[in-house]
Design a protein around this motif. Structure first.
Motif, short mmCIF file in Angstrom:
data_model
loop_
_atom_site.label_atom_id
_atom_site.label_comp_id
_atom_site.label_asym_id
_atom_site.label_seq_id
_atom_site.Cartn_x
_atom_site.Cartn_y
_atom_site.Cartn_z
N ALA A 36 -9.47 3.73 20.13
CA ALA A 36 -9.36 4.46 21.40
C ALA A 36 -10.72 4.56 22.09
O ALA A 36 -10.82 4.47 23.30
N PRO A 55 -8.06 3.26 33.89
CA PRO A 55 -6.61 3.13 33.87
C PRO A 55 -5.99 3.93 32.73
O PRO A 55 -6.70 4.37 31.82
N SER A 56 -4.69 4.10 32.78
CA SER A 56 -3.98 4.87 31.77
C SER A 56 -4.20 4.27 30.38
O SER A 56 -4.16 3.06 30.21
N GLY A 57 -4.49 5.13 29.41
CA GLY A 57 -4.64 4.67 28.03
C GLY A 57 -6.03 4.16 27.69
O GLY A 57 -6.25 3.65 26.60
N CYS A 58 -7.00 4.30 28.60
CA CYS A 58 -8.32 3.74 28.32
C CYS A 58 -9.18 4.68 27.48
O CYS A 58 -10.29 4.33 27.09
N GLY A 59 -8.69 5.88 27.20
CA GLY A 59 -9.43 6.77 26.32
C GLY A 59 -10.12 7.94 27.00
O GLY A 59 -10.93 8.62 26.38
N LYS A 60 -9.78 8.20 28.24
CA LYS A 60 -10.44 9.28 28.99
C LYS A 60 -10.18 10.64 28.34
O LYS A 60 -11.10 11.41 28.07
N THR A 61 -8.88 10.91 28.10
CA THR A 61 -8.53 12.20 27.50
C THR A 61 -9.15 12.33 26.12
O THR A 61 -9.70 13.39 25.78
N THR A 62 -9.11 11.26 25.36
CA THR A 62 -9.69 11.29 24.01
C THR A 62 -11.17 11.67 24.08
O THR A 62 -11.64 12.52 23.32
N GLU A 181 -7.45 15.39 34.28
CA GLU A 181 -6.60 15.11 35.44
C GLU A 181 -6.19 16.39 36.14
O GLU A 181 -5.01 16.72 36.22
N HIS A 214 -7.47 9.08 37.15
CA HIS A 214 -7.29 7.64 37.29
C HIS A 214 -7.17 7.27 38.76
O HIS A 214 -6.79 6.17 39.10
N1 ATP Z 1 -2.89 11.41 18.66
C1 ATP Z 1 -2.82 10.10 18.92
N2 ATP Z 1 -2.24 9.26 18.04
C2 ATP Z 1 -2.19 7.93 18.28
N3 ATP Z 1 -2.67 7.33 19.38
C3 ATP Z 1 -3.26 8.11 20.29
C4 ATP Z 1 -3.36 9.53 20.12
N4 ATP Z 1 -3.99 10.04 21.20
C5 ATP Z 1 -4.25 8.98 22.01
N5 ATP Z 1 -3.82 7.83 21.48
C6 ATP Z 1 -3.96 6.49 22.05
O1 ATP Z 1 -5.28 6.30 22.44
C7 ATP Z 1 -5.35 5.67 23.71
C8 ATP Z 1 -6.17 6.47 24.66
O2 ATP Z 1 -5.49 7.67 24.92
P1 ATP Z 1 -5.98 8.69 26.01
O3 ATP Z 1 -5.00 9.82 26.00
O4 ATP Z 1 -7.39 9.03 25.77
O5 ATP Z 1 -5.82 7.85 27.34
P2 ATP Z 1 -6.13 8.27 28.84
O6 ATP Z 1 -7.21 7.41 29.31
O7 ATP Z 1 -6.31 9.74 28.92
O8 ATP Z 1 -4.77 7.85 29.56
P3 ATP Z 1 -3.93 8.60 30.70
O9 ATP Z 1 -4.58 8.30 32.00
O10 ATP Z 1 -2.59 7.95 30.59
O11 ATP Z 1 -3.89 10.05 30.35
C9 ATP Z 1 -3.92 5.45 24.16
O12 ATP Z 1 -3.57 4.12 23.96
C10 ATP Z 1 -3.12 6.36 23.29
O13 ATP Z 1 -1.87 5.78 22.99
#
Ligand code: ATP
Ligand code: MG
Lengths: 368, 291
Positions: A36, A55-62, A181, A214
């Motif tokens: 991630a 973009p969605s899923g790029c790891g921002k929230t993480t 967000e 995003h």
């Molecule tokens: N608890 C978890 N278990 C497994 N995979 C996870 C977990 N949390 C996040 N991921 C994966 O890590 C990647 C990044 O997630 P994250 O939530 O950081 O994305 P994001 O950039 O915030 O996306 P969005 O704009 O859709 O919110 C995603 O592919 C997601 O599926």
């Protein structure tokens, strides 16, 4: 109508003048086999408003959750004001976190939601009931929702919940404000209003803030600096002007605004696309290259020319102040051209007209 | 009159004909009357047939009082135990990811899927005089089977799933963002539980407790196996009813049975009220989740 922003309602803020810097060093985070965050480094200056864009899923929230301490990195370090905070519990990090879906306490009134952070303090540092009351009302005044104090979250609109979540986070006088967000679930008009409001709020408080989005427009309009992320990595960090005007990677170019793509080869410092020659001084000779041109950086002409791209107009779309033309070019995908209303009318363009395209600006990225 | 004709129109299109509807409704009511209302009423009728005096006498007779006391003890111990266990299990299952989670969920359901008699026999096998730990227990003078501890153990076992089952879906729907928000605001784990988690699940929790209590007081099979039916000592109300009945003491049997019937009615009323509140809470959780 929503009342205007009133800075005089701001409560005195201890972090004022003493905001915090954050250093993120070599952070890795995996979920199973999925990476991630991939060896990520980022310095956040004290008092700045930083946007994490991607973009969605790029790891921002993480990343945001790792800064907050809601998630632990597999490797790497987080420094708050130069001090290692990697192993500090969320509770002690003094971060204000605004969740994407607000996460207001559903069984508490708005007042109790905002008061929560003050009420759970240890007895020694817990303010008196009178102080709590004043502080909560000040904060509710700050977000202009004092009249909603006795309502429950379920009885609020999305924009109101958003501001209550912000007030609740500010109540504990956080050293860092993290927003996931913050305007994601709101309609365009409310969102524009709120993000300007957030910017003004930040200018008053100077609290180090990171917000995830995003929406490129949101990031460019509000932030001091923008971090463009893709697939767990940082593509570019810079001011809104820097990332928009001088994108360092094709991804950033494509992500920030619309773009036309041309496949080409570099030959002695020049890339050629359908007759038009683009300067590519730093590219190695005889390599495949991709040329990026933004729709509004293309000139149209009726005069045939060897040094322009020949095409035929196939569609015309009127979009408020601008006009979008779709031009069919032999051997390429359709090219989008954006004109101002006046230039479009001056040219008197019609569907079916033959045109010659001249890129005013272009960027060449060679493969590898 | 346009509205009325609309209604008629709709009912013709979307429902069965009038006679079929009457027939089905009638059948359902008849069924309920025959199998639920008549037996319930007959319990009270039989109990009071020889007058109030004998009815009360049957209830205050020492053996009956001892059965009531034991039933209350079993419920008072097993319900709180299951409450604590249920909350802990539901919390772990709903808010955390860990290996063996599905095994734990299946295990929680075990008491539902196994016959209560088998449940009782398991305890006899383990802690009975001839059981695995029987000799050791005898040596240390600890009596479980044919004694109160055995009854409590059996009751705990059969009421095991009620609270957890009720809470798991509710907590899963609510997610853990509110708890995370509480932590970022400086709340300790304990504060988060009392101030955020518990208020959010209280109605579902109460619902599970009411069901567990009803089962604890009414359980027959498992308790019967481990009790030994010692009058005045190891009889719960259901066991006492059976003994009286087998002795043709119908007034006594039905008088005690009427206590259980009364419990059922009170449970039903409480359950309806709590169900209504719990549904509102669950609905709010779903609404928040989809927003
Ligand atoms: N608890 C978890 N278990 C497994 N995979 C996870 C977990 N949390 C996040 N991921 C994966 O890590 C990647 C990044 O997630 P994250 O939530 O950081 O994305 P994001 O950039 O915030 O996306 P969005 O704009 O859709 O919110 C995603 O592919 C997601 O599926
Ligand atoms: Mg996200």
């Amino acid at each position: 109508m929503r009342r205007g922003f009133n800075p005089s309602l701001l409560p005195p803020h201890p972090s004022q003048g003493n905001p915090m810097s954050i250093e993120i060093k070599n952070i890795n985070k995996r979920f199973g086999d999925f990476t991630a965050l991939d060896n990520l480094n980022l310095d956040i200056a004290s008092g700045e408003l930083l946007a994490l864009l991607g973009p969605s899923g790029c790891g921002k929230t993480t990343l945001l959750r790792i800064i907050a301490g809601l998630e632990t990195p597999d490797q790497g370090q987080i420094l708050f004001h130069g001090e290692d905070a990697t192993d500090t519990h969320v509770r002690e990090r003094q971060v204000g976190f605004v969740f994407q879906h607000y996460a207001l306490f559903r069984h508490m009134t708005v007042f109790e939601n905002v008061a929560f952070g003050l009420r759970v303090r240890p007895k020694k540092t817990r303010p008196t009931e009178a102080v709590i009351k004043k502080k909560v009302h000040d904060l509710l005044g700050l977000v202009q929702l004092d009249w909603l104090a006795d309502r429950y979250p379920a009885q609020l609109s999305g924009g109101q919940r958003q501001r209550i979540a912000l007030a609740r986070a500010l109540a504990v006088e956080p050293r860092v404000l993290l927003l996931d967000e913050p305007f994601g679930a709101l309609d365009t008009k409310v969102r524009k209003e709120l993000r300007r409001w957030l910017r003004r709020l930040h200018d008053e408080m100077h609290i180090t803030s990171v917000f995830v989005t995003h929406d490129q427009e949101e990031a460019l309009e509000v932030a001091d600096r923008v971090v463009v992320m893709n697939k767990g990595k940082i593509e570019q960090i810079g001011t809104p002007e820097q990332v928009y005007d001088t994108p360092e990677t094709p991804f950033v170019y494509q992500f920030l605004g619309d773009v036309n793509l041309f496949h080409s080869r570099v030959h002695e410092g020049w890339a050629e696309i359908g007759g038009a020659r683009i300067e590519a001084p730093n590219s190695p000779n005889e390599t495949t290259a991709t040329v990026y041109v933004r729709p509004h950086e293309i000139d149209l002409s009726r005069d045939a020319s060897d040094s322009a791209i020949a095409g035929v107009i196939t569609h015309i779309r009127l979009l408020g102040a601008t006009v979008r033309l779709e031009v069919e070019v032999a051997g390429h995908e359709a090219v989008e051209v954006e004109l101002t209303r006046e230039r479009y009318q001056d040219g008197a363009w019609r569907v079916g007209d033959p045109v010659w395209l001249n890129p005013r600006e272009a960027r060449v990225y060679t493969a590898g | 009159m346009a509205g009325a004709s609309n209604n008629v129109h709709r009912s013709i299109v979307t429902t069965e004909s009038r006679s079929v509807r009457w027939l089905l409704t009638g059948l359902a009511l008849l069924f309920i009357a025959l199998f639920l209302v008549v037996p319930l009423a007959s319990v009270f009728y039989e109990a009071l047939r020889k007058g109030f005096g004998l009815y009360f006498q049957a209830l205050v007779e020492p053996d009956a009082l001892s059965a009531v006391k034991l039933t209350l003890i079993a419920a008072l111990i097993s319900v709180p135990l299951n409450l604590v266990f249920g909350v802990a299990a539901a919390w772990a299952i709903a808010k955390f990811e860990f290996r063996g989670k599905s095994v734990l969920i299946t295990l929680i359901d075990l008491p539902f899927s196994v016959s209560p008699v088998v449940a009782g026999l398991i305890y006899v096998l383990m802690v009975g005089a001839q059981g695995w730990w029987g000799p050791w227990l005898i040596e240390h003078d600890i009596k479980i089977i044919f004694a109160i501890p055995g009854i409590v153990l059996a009751t705990v076992f059969v009421t095991f799933p009620f609270v957890a089952r009720e809470l798991i879906p509710l907590m899963e729907a609510q997610g853990s963002e509110e708890e995370q928000a509480a932590m970022t605001l400086g709340a300790s784990g304990w504060q988060t539980f009392w101030r955020v988690t518990l208020p959010n699940i209280k109605w579902g929790l109460l619902y599970g407790v009411i069901l567990a209590n009803a089962r604890a007081m009414g359980e027959f099979g498992a308790v019967s196996v481990v009790s030994g039916h010692i009058r005045g000592e190891t009889n719960t109300i259901p066991l006492h009813v059976e003994i009286l009945y087998n002795e043709y003491n119908f007034v006594g049997a039905f008088a005690c049975a009427s206590l259980l019937a009364l419990l059922a009615l009170v449970t039903l009323a409480l359950k309806s009220f709590v169900e209504w509140r719990a549904e509102k809470q669950a609905e709010a959780a779903r609404r928040d989740a989809t927003e």
